[in-house]
Design an enzyme around this catalytic site. Structure first.
Site, PDB file in Angstrom:
ATOM      1  N   GLY A  82     -33.891   4.183  -5.342  1.00  0.00           N
ATOM      2  CA  GLY A  82     -34.147   4.008  -6.768  1.00  0.00           C
ATOM      3  C   GLY A  82     -32.870   4.187  -7.569  1.00  0.00           C
ATOM      4  O   GLY A  82     -32.037   3.285  -7.668  1.00  0.00           O
ATOM      5  N   GLY A  83     -32.693   5.390  -8.132  1.00  0.00           N
ATOM      6  CA  GLY A  83     -31.562   5.674  -9.028  1.00  0.00           C
ATOM      7  C   GLY A  83     -30.209   5.206  -8.506  1.00  0.00           C
ATOM      8  O   GLY A  83     -29.437   4.569  -9.244  1.00  0.00           O
ATOM      9  N   HIS A  89     -46.109   1.492  -4.700  1.00  0.00           N
ATOM     10  CA  HIS A  89     -45.146   2.549  -5.064  1.00  0.00           C
ATOM     11  C   HIS A  89     -45.916   3.680  -5.737  1.00  0.00           C
ATOM     12  O   HIS A  89     -46.895   3.442  -6.449  1.00  0.00           O
ATOM     13  CB  HIS A  89     -44.080   1.969  -6.008  1.00  0.00           C
ATOM     14  CG  HIS A  89     -42.938   2.899  -6.227  1.00  0.00           C
ATOM     15  ND1 HIS A  89     -43.001   3.939  -7.132  1.00  0.00           N
ATOM     16  CD2 HIS A  89     -41.712   2.974  -5.642  1.00  0.00           C
ATOM     17  CE1 HIS A  89     -41.849   4.604  -7.095  1.00  0.00           C
ATOM     18  NE2 HIS A  89     -41.055   4.041  -6.195  1.00  0.00           N
ATOM     19  N   ASN A  97     -34.767  -0.473  -5.495  1.00  0.00           N
ATOM     20  CA  ASN A  97     -35.854  -0.547  -6.474  1.00  0.00           C
ATOM     21  C   ASN A  97     -35.278  -0.193  -7.846  1.00  0.00           C
ATOM     22  O   ASN A  97     -35.067   0.973  -8.147  1.00  0.00           O
ATOM     23  CB  ASN A  97     -36.963   0.452  -6.083  1.00  0.00           C
ATOM     24  CG  ASN A  97     -38.084   0.488  -7.114  1.00  0.00           C
ATOM     25  OD1 ASN A  97     -38.187  -0.388  -7.963  1.00  0.00           O
ATOM     26  ND2 ASN A  97     -38.933   1.503  -7.032  1.00  0.00           N
ATOM     27  N   TRP A  98     -35.025  -1.236  -8.632  1.00  0.00           N
ATOM     28  CA  TRP A  98     -34.413  -0.994  -9.950  1.00  0.00           C
ATOM     29  C   TRP A  98     -35.427  -0.409 -10.937  1.00  0.00           C
ATOM     30  O   TRP A  98     -35.038   0.045 -12.007  1.00  0.00           O
ATOM     31  CB  TRP A  98     -33.856  -2.301 -10.524  1.00  0.00           C
ATOM     32  CG  TRP A  98     -32.589  -2.775  -9.870  1.00  0.00           C
ATOM     33  CD1 TRP A  98     -31.988  -2.260  -8.753  1.00  0.00           C
ATOM     34  CD2 TRP A  98     -31.755  -3.857 -10.312  1.00  0.00           C
ATOM     35  NE1 TRP A  98     -30.840  -2.954  -8.466  1.00  0.00           N
ATOM     36  CE2 TRP A  98     -30.670  -3.942  -9.407  1.00  0.00           C
ATOM     37  CE3 TRP A  98     -31.812  -4.769 -11.358  1.00  0.00           C
ATOM     38  CZ2 TRP A  98     -29.669  -4.901  -9.538  1.00  0.00           C
ATOM     39  CZ3 TRP A  98     -30.813  -5.725 -11.486  1.00  0.00           C
ATOM     40  CH2 TRP A  98     -29.749  -5.783 -10.589  1.00  0.00           C
ATOM     41  N   LYS A  99     -36.713  -0.460 -10.595  1.00  0.00           N
ATOM     42  CA  LYS A  99     -37.777  -0.027 -11.532  1.00  0.00           C
ATOM     43  C   LYS A  99     -37.580  -0.762 -12.865  1.00  0.00           C
ATOM     44  O   LYS A  99     -37.103  -1.889 -12.861  1.00  0.00           O
ATOM     45  CB  LYS A  99     -37.763   1.483 -11.716  1.00  0.00           C
ATOM     46  CG  LYS A  99     -37.677   2.243 -10.407  1.00  0.00           C
ATOM     47  CD  LYS A  99     -37.966   3.693 -10.580  1.00  0.00           C
ATOM     48  CE  LYS A  99     -37.617   4.425  -9.305  1.00  0.00           C
ATOM     49  NZ  LYS A  99     -38.249   5.722  -9.207  1.00  0.00           N
ATOM     50  N   GLU A 119     -42.166   7.646   1.158  1.00  0.00           N
ATOM     51  CA  GLU A 119     -41.521   8.243  -0.013  1.00  0.00           C
ATOM     52  C   GLU A 119     -42.317   9.461  -0.476  1.00  0.00           C
ATOM     53  O   GLU A 119     -43.336   9.326  -1.162  1.00  0.00           O
ATOM     54  CB  GLU A 119     -41.501   7.234  -1.159  1.00  0.00           C
ATOM     55  CG  GLU A 119     -40.733   5.969  -0.860  1.00  0.00           C
ATOM     56  CD  GLU A 119     -40.208   5.328  -2.137  1.00  0.00           C
ATOM     57  OE1 GLU A 119     -39.000   5.192  -2.241  1.00  0.00           O
ATOM     58  OE2 GLU A 119     -41.010   5.008  -3.017  1.00  0.00           O
ATOM     59  N   GLU A 179     -45.388   5.332  -8.279  1.00  0.00           N
ATOM     60  CA  GLU A 179     -45.521   5.204  -9.746  1.00  0.00           C
ATOM     61  C   GLU A 179     -46.674   4.273 -10.090  1.00  0.00           C
ATOM     62  O   GLU A 179     -47.381   4.477 -11.086  1.00  0.00           O
ATOM     63  CB  GLU A 179     -44.194   4.707 -10.349  1.00  0.00           C
ATOM     64  CG  GLU A 179     -43.156   5.818 -10.342  1.00  0.00           C
ATOM     65  CD  GLU A 179     -41.714   5.349 -10.218  1.00  0.00           C
ATOM     66  OE1 GLU A 179     -41.425   4.176 -10.493  1.00  0.00           O
ATOM     67  OE2 GLU A 179     -40.872   6.182  -9.827  1.00  0.00           O
ATOM     68  N   GLY A 223     -36.810  10.417  -7.552  1.00  0.00           N
ATOM     69  CA  GLY A 223     -36.160  10.595  -8.854  1.00  0.00           C
ATOM     70  C   GLY A 223     -35.938  12.057  -9.241  1.00  0.00           C
ATOM     71  O   GLY A 223     -35.652  12.356 -10.386  1.00  0.00           O
ATOM     72  N   SER A 226     -34.572  10.107  -3.601  1.00  0.00           N
ATOM     73  CA  SER A 226     -33.264  10.674  -3.920  1.00  0.00           C
ATOM     74  C   SER A 226     -32.210  10.441  -2.830  1.00  0.00           C
ATOM     75  O   SER A 226     -31.369  11.306  -2.584  1.00  0.00           O
ATOM     76  CB  SER A 226     -33.402  12.164  -4.250  1.00  0.00           C
ATOM     77  OG  SER A 226     -34.253  12.333  -5.383  1.00  0.00           O
TER      78      SER A 226
END
Ligand code: PEP
Length: 256
Positions: free
Chosen positions: A237-238, A99, A10-12, A171, A101, A177, A216
């Site tokens: 993600g990151g 998600h 997930n590059w966001k 998640e 977010e 994150g 994470s």
């Protein structure tokens, strides 16, 4: 769908054309175990480019492309939204839905999430349905109640049998994150709860649904997380923006 391991990126709202290029080149020689798929979810402006570059670079069929969101509507006056049909036209195969977010910043409710999952399934795409509790909910021992309240509207809307084509990403919001990962025991215990919850409605479906852990995940903790019996991969993600680290995570995934 048969149960398989999936590592989804997930590059966001990160990345650019250079990352598309670098990721495609780098994934050419990624070593994947049997029954493992990799799904790259860049921001929508890069979907088309990713698909074309993946085709041109003859990436393995195990590497697929996903969107980070989609409208529950078919078409019409919904400025800024994208439809399932548009994604299909681009050969996108997966869509992240719900998600945390989107649930918190864009106020997506579990009912809306359920409509989106239905639209995605009807279009023949695969939803990656995200669920998870906040830190306050974990501390006050409401995790299972929250997860059930996020899953039930989707089950009611699409029917449990359709979950054979759904991927679920657990998640915990407090781990996204933040660098705080759930311990592998805690993640396994929650994944087992999710599988048992689905099994109450249909045991065969519950056995086959890929359950991904997200929060994470990195090159150092992925192996232990993926070794858990009910963890079938991760939503990353990151660490998915760092090509070499992401490849390590992809190679650690194994089918159960
Ligand atoms: C995510 O965005 O879904 C996620 C899990 O992010 P991170 O890996 O950075 O915690």
């Amino acid at each position: 769908m048969t149960r398989r391991a999936i590592v989804a990126a997930n590059w966001k709202m990160n990345g650019d054309l250079t990352l598309v290029d670098t990721m495609v080149s780098s994934l050419k020689d990624v070593e994947l175990k049997e029954k493992v798929s990799v799904v790259i979810c860049p921001s929508s402006p890069y979907l088309s480019e990713f698909v074309s570059k993946a085709k041109a670079g003859s990436l393995s069929a195990a590497i697929q492309v996903g969107a980070q969101n989609v409208s529950e509507h078919v078409s019409g006056a919904f400025t800024g939204e994208i439809s399932t049909q548009m994604l299909q036209e681009l050969s996108v195969e997966f869509v992240i839905i719900g998600h945390s977010e989107r649930r918190s910043y864009y106020h997506e409710t579990s009912t809306q999430v359920a409509h989106k999952v239905k639209a995605v399934l009807e279009a023949g795409l695969t939803p990656i349905l995200c669920i998870g509790e906040s830190e306050a909910e974990r501390v006050t021992e409401q995790t299972e109640t929250v997860l059930a309240s996020q899953l039930q509207p989707v089950i009611d809307n699409v029917g449990i049998d359709k979950f054979i084509d759904v991927v679920i990403a657990y998640e915990p919001v407090w781990a996204i994150g933040t660098g705080k990962t759930a311990s592998s025991e805690m993640a396994q215990e929650t994944h087992r709860f999710i599988r048992q919850f689905l099994a109450q409605a249909n045991e065969n479906v519950a056995d086959k649904v890929p359950l991904l852990y997200g929060g994470s995940v990195n090159a150092s903790n992925c192996e232990e997380l993926f070794a858990q019996p009910d963890i079938d991969g991760g939503l990353i993600g990151g660490a998915s923006l760092q090509v070499e680290q992401f490849k390590v995570i992809c190679s650690a995934a194994k089918g159960k």
